[in-house]
Scaffold this active site. Structure first.
Site, PDB file in Angstrom:
ATOM      1  N   CYS A 133      28.022  -7.255  -4.785  1.00 35.51           N
ATOM      2  CA  CYS A 133      26.940  -6.265  -5.812  1.00 35.51           C
ATOM      3  C   CYS A 133      27.882  -5.590  -6.852  1.00 35.51           C
ATOM      4  CB  CYS A 133      27.158  -5.176  -4.062  1.00 35.51           C
ATOM      5  SG  CYS A 133      26.413  -5.562  -3.090  1.00 35.51           S
ATOM      6  N   HIS A 273      24.824   1.486  -6.475  1.00 36.87           N
ATOM      7  CA  HIS A 273      24.234   0.481  -5.883  1.00 36.87           C
ATOM      8  C   HIS A 273      22.508   0.588  -4.570  1.00 36.87           C
ATOM      9  CE1 HIS A 273      23.857  -3.412  -4.195  1.00 36.87           C
ATOM     10  NE2 HIS A 273      24.564  -3.346  -3.130  1.00 36.87           N
ATOM     11  N   ASN A 303      18.754  -4.055  -0.189  1.00 37.05           N
ATOM     12  CA  ASN A 303      19.812  -5.010  -1.909  1.00 37.05           C
ATOM     13  C   ASN A 303      19.913  -5.908  -1.875  1.00 37.05           C
ATOM     14  OD1 ASN A 303      22.768  -5.232  -2.146  1.00 37.05           O
ATOM     15  ND2 ASN A 303      22.978  -4.636  -0.536  1.00 37.05           N
TER      16      ASN A 303
HETATM   17  N1  ACO Z   1      17.140  -3.237  13.881  1.00 39.57           N
HETATM   18  C1  ACO Z   1      17.015  -2.703  15.100  1.00 39.57           C
HETATM   19  N2  ACO Z   1      18.607  -2.220  15.094  1.00 39.57           N
HETATM   20  C2  ACO Z   1      18.866  -3.158  14.976  1.00 39.57           C
HETATM   21  C3  ACO Z   1      18.830  -3.772  13.588  1.00 39.57           C
HETATM   22  C4  ACO Z   1      17.634  -3.974  13.255  1.00 39.57           C
HETATM   23  N3  ACO Z   1      17.191  -4.917  11.731  1.00 39.57           N
HETATM   24  N4  ACO Z   1      20.026  -3.925  13.263  1.00 39.57           N
HETATM   25  C5  ACO Z   1      21.848  -3.706  13.745  1.00 39.57           C
HETATM   26  N5  ACO Z   1      21.038  -3.520  14.265  1.00 39.57           N
HETATM   27  C6  ACO Z   1      20.882  -2.503  16.709  1.00 39.57           C
HETATM   28  C7  ACO Z   1      22.369  -2.990  16.396  1.00 39.57           C
HETATM   29  O1  ACO Z   1      22.582  -4.337  17.308  1.00 39.57           O
HETATM   30  C8  ACO Z   1      23.277  -1.704  16.923  1.00 39.57           C
HETATM   31  O2  ACO Z   1      22.903  -1.741  18.883  1.00 39.57           O
HETATM   32  P1  ACO Z   1      23.818  -1.598  19.596  1.00 39.57           P
HETATM   33  O3  ACO Z   1      24.362  -0.115  20.129  1.00 39.57           O
HETATM   34  O4  ACO Z   1      22.690  -2.190  21.103  1.00 39.57           O
HETATM   35  O5  ACO Z   1      25.168  -2.488  19.200  1.00 39.57           O
HETATM   36  C9  ACO Z   1      22.824  -0.273  16.497  1.00 39.57           C
HETATM   37  O6  ACO Z   1      21.461  -0.990  16.050  1.00 39.57           O
HETATM   38  C10 ACO Z   1      22.741   0.642  15.947  1.00 39.57           C
HETATM   39  O7  ACO Z   1      23.914  -0.149  14.861  1.00 39.57           O
HETATM   40  P2  ACO Z   1      24.503  -0.033  13.501  1.00 39.57           P
HETATM   41  O8  ACO Z   1      25.417  -1.010  13.459  1.00 39.57           O
HETATM   42  O9  ACO Z   1      25.488   1.530  14.695  1.00 39.57           O
HETATM   43  O10 ACO Z   1      23.722   1.116  12.953  1.00 39.57           O
HETATM   44  P3  ACO Z   1      24.191   1.371  11.349  1.00 39.57           P
HETATM   45  O11 ACO Z   1      23.389   2.881  11.741  1.00 39.57           O
HETATM   46  O12 ACO Z   1      25.923   1.719  10.982  1.00 39.57           O
HETATM   47  O13 ACO Z   1      23.345   1.231  10.300  1.00 39.57           O
HETATM   48  C11 ACO Z   1      23.001  -0.593   8.585  1.00 39.57           C
HETATM   49  C12 ACO Z   1      23.362  -0.403   9.874  1.00 39.57           C
HETATM   50  C13 ACO Z   1      21.977  -0.120   7.882  1.00 39.57           C
HETATM   51  C14 ACO Z   1      23.968  -2.309   8.238  1.00 39.57           C
HETATM   52  C15 ACO Z   1      24.831  -0.166   8.136  1.00 39.57           C
HETATM   53  O14 ACO Z   1      26.263  -0.009   8.526  1.00 39.57           O
HETATM   54  C16 ACO Z   1      24.966  -0.124   6.269  1.00 39.57           C
HETATM   55  O15 ACO Z   1      23.975  -0.252   5.876  1.00 39.57           O
HETATM   56  N6  ACO Z   1      26.003  -1.282   5.710  1.00 39.57           N
HETATM   57  C17 ACO Z   1      26.833  -1.367   5.134  1.00 39.57           C
HETATM   58  C18 ACO Z   1      25.956  -2.053   4.321  1.00 39.57           C
HETATM   59  C19 ACO Z   1      26.060  -2.360   2.557  1.00 39.57           C
HETATM   60  O16 ACO Z   1      26.540  -1.062   1.834  1.00 39.57           O
HETATM   61  N7  ACO Z   1      26.374  -2.974   2.298  1.00 39.57           N
HETATM   62  C20 ACO Z   1      27.140  -2.918   0.408  1.00 39.57           C
HETATM   63  C21 ACO Z   1      28.024  -4.171   0.212  1.00 39.57           C
HETATM   64  S1  ACO Z   1      26.702  -5.780   0.093  1.00 39.57           S
HETATM   65  C22 ACO Z   1      27.317  -7.218  -0.994  1.00 39.57           C
HETATM   66  O17 ACO Z   1      28.155  -6.906  -1.271  1.00 39.57           O
HETATM   67  C23 ACO Z   1      26.213  -8.033  -0.064  1.00 39.57           C
END
Ligand code: ACO
Length: 346
Positions: A133, A273, A303
């Site tokens: 990214c 980003h 993204n």
């Molecule tokens: N729908 C419903 N529930 C979901 C989903 C979904 N799509 N995805 C995950 N969950 C669940 C998980 O399984 C978890 O359940 P559990 O508690 O029973 O295990 C719960 O939701 C909470 O998940 P978290 O990981 O705590 O959610 P979080 O608030 O951290 O959000 C997210 C997740 C959106 C992925 C976030 O962590 C994020 O944006 N991370 C950064 C991503 C990023 O910036 N990438 C940049 C680089 S990308 C690149 O270089 C290609």
């Protein structure tokens, strides 16, 4: 592309580096996203998720998905043509094409070579770079080095991705986050004009496992087992990636502001980003920025990795959010880990 105004003179670290007043400018921008829109409501039908979860955790409402016969080079070529028109130059004026991507059409030849053929940039050399990214800012910095050293006059920089080709559509943790698209910029030297004031880049290979595609390279070539184990798809530890993203983007942004002796209030538009609205807000809040300064388009595209800030820059310029003389802060983060930031006087 721009309207006249009196150039403001900011501290430009590049000028101190012995470039004799030569300034590297973005003279045209362009972007392209595929027609197919995939909404959160549609994803609700294929994985256990909801529009409410995706919107509240990420800010994403929909994303674009390339057609089966539409490849990264096609998206890149369309964005490039858009940028050429915007700059008012023709493909035969391009000396170098740099494509930032983690989803090349194939491992080789490079996507840059495929783009060269598609847009008819016969004189241009071309190569790809891979910084996930963060790729667009890394590519901008490389382009700047070639332009500032008088090696090339005109460089086409593209961030392009068909991420839908490496997404595990059964994994709700990742499939809701990503989309396809491309953005491009034309770089030239413009003596005494506005331009890229500074860029910074960073990497931390010790955290590479947070975000990766394990198979398909020399470590794990394609085998029936690697395919059955779904190793050819993107994998991410979302929580850890989130924390690293906020910290790295904040310090990269602070670094480029410090180098230019700028306060955040002097920045007209912050283009981060577009991975997660909560990451963008956490970084801009800690920088002390206002909501009006922050450009957002991730609700439409999700993204798009290397294409993300490139598409956002194009849309911000074309929406009038960035005018001649405005200061723009770009800040990125991605797999590697990698991160970077840039200040541009538009
Ligand atoms: N729908 C419903 N529930 C979901 C989903 C979904 N799509 N995805 C995950 N969950 C669940 C998980 O399984 C978890 O359940 P559990 O508690 O029973 O295990 C719960 O939701 C909470 O998940 P978290 O990981 O705590 O959610 P979080 O608030 O951290 O959000 C997210 C997740 C959106 C992925 C976030 O962590 C994020 O944006 N991370 C950064 C991503 C990023 O910036 N990438 C940049 C680089 S990308 C690149 O270089 C290609």
């Amino acid at each position: 592309m721009t309207t006249d105004s009196t150039p403001k003179v900011f501290n430009n670290p590049r000028k101190k580096e012995g470039f004799n007043g030569r300034v590297c400018s973005i003279v045209g921008v362009g972007s392209y996203v595929p027609e197919r829109v995939l909404t959160n409501a549609e994803l609700e039908k294929t994985v256990e998720t909801s529009d409410d979860w995706i919107t509240s955790r990420t800010g994403i409402k929909e994303r674009r998905i390339a057609a089966a016969n539409e490849y990264t080079s096609d998206l890149a070529a369309k964005a490039a043509q858009n940028a050429l028109e915007n700059a008012g130059i023709t493909a035969d004026q391009i000396d170098l094409i740099i494509v930032a991507t983690i989803t090349p059409d194939m491992l080789f030849p490079s996507t840059a070579c495929l783009v060269q053929q598609k847009i008819g940039a016969k004189r241009a050399a071309g190569f790809d770079i891979e910084a996930a990214c963060s790729g667009f800012i890394f590519a901008l910095e490389i382009a700047q080095q070639f332009v500032m050293s008088h090696t090339y006059e005109t460089v086409l920089v593209i961030g392009a991705e068909k991420l839908s080709s490496i997404i595990d559509w059964t994994d709700r943790n990742t499939c809701v986050l990503f989309g396809d698209g491309a953005g491009a910029a034309i770089i030239q030297a413009r003596p005494d004009s506005h331009g890229l004031l500074t860029t910074c880049m960073g990497s931390d290979g010790s955290k590479g496992e947070l975000l990766s595609m394990p198979a398909g390279g020399s470590r794990c070539p394609a085998t029936p087992d690697s395919v059955a184990s779904r190793l050819h798809y993107l994998r991410m530890d979302g929580k850890e990636t989130f924390k690293s993203a906020v910290n790295a983007m904040l310090s990269a942004a602070q670094e480029v502001l410090r180098r230019c002796q700028l306060e955040i209030s002097q920045i007209k538009c912050i283009i981060s980003h577009q991975a997660n609205l909560r990451i963008i807000n956490a970084v801009s809040d800690r920088l002390g920025a206002t909501e009006e300064q922050v450009f957002i388009n991730l609700h439409k595209y999700g993204n798009t990795s290397a294409a993300s800030v490139a598409i956002a820059l194009d849309e911000a310029v074309k929406a009038g959010r960035v005018q001649r003389g405005d200061l723009v802060l770009l800040v990125v983060f991605g797999a590697g880990l990698t991160w970077g930031a840039a200040v541009i006087e538009w």
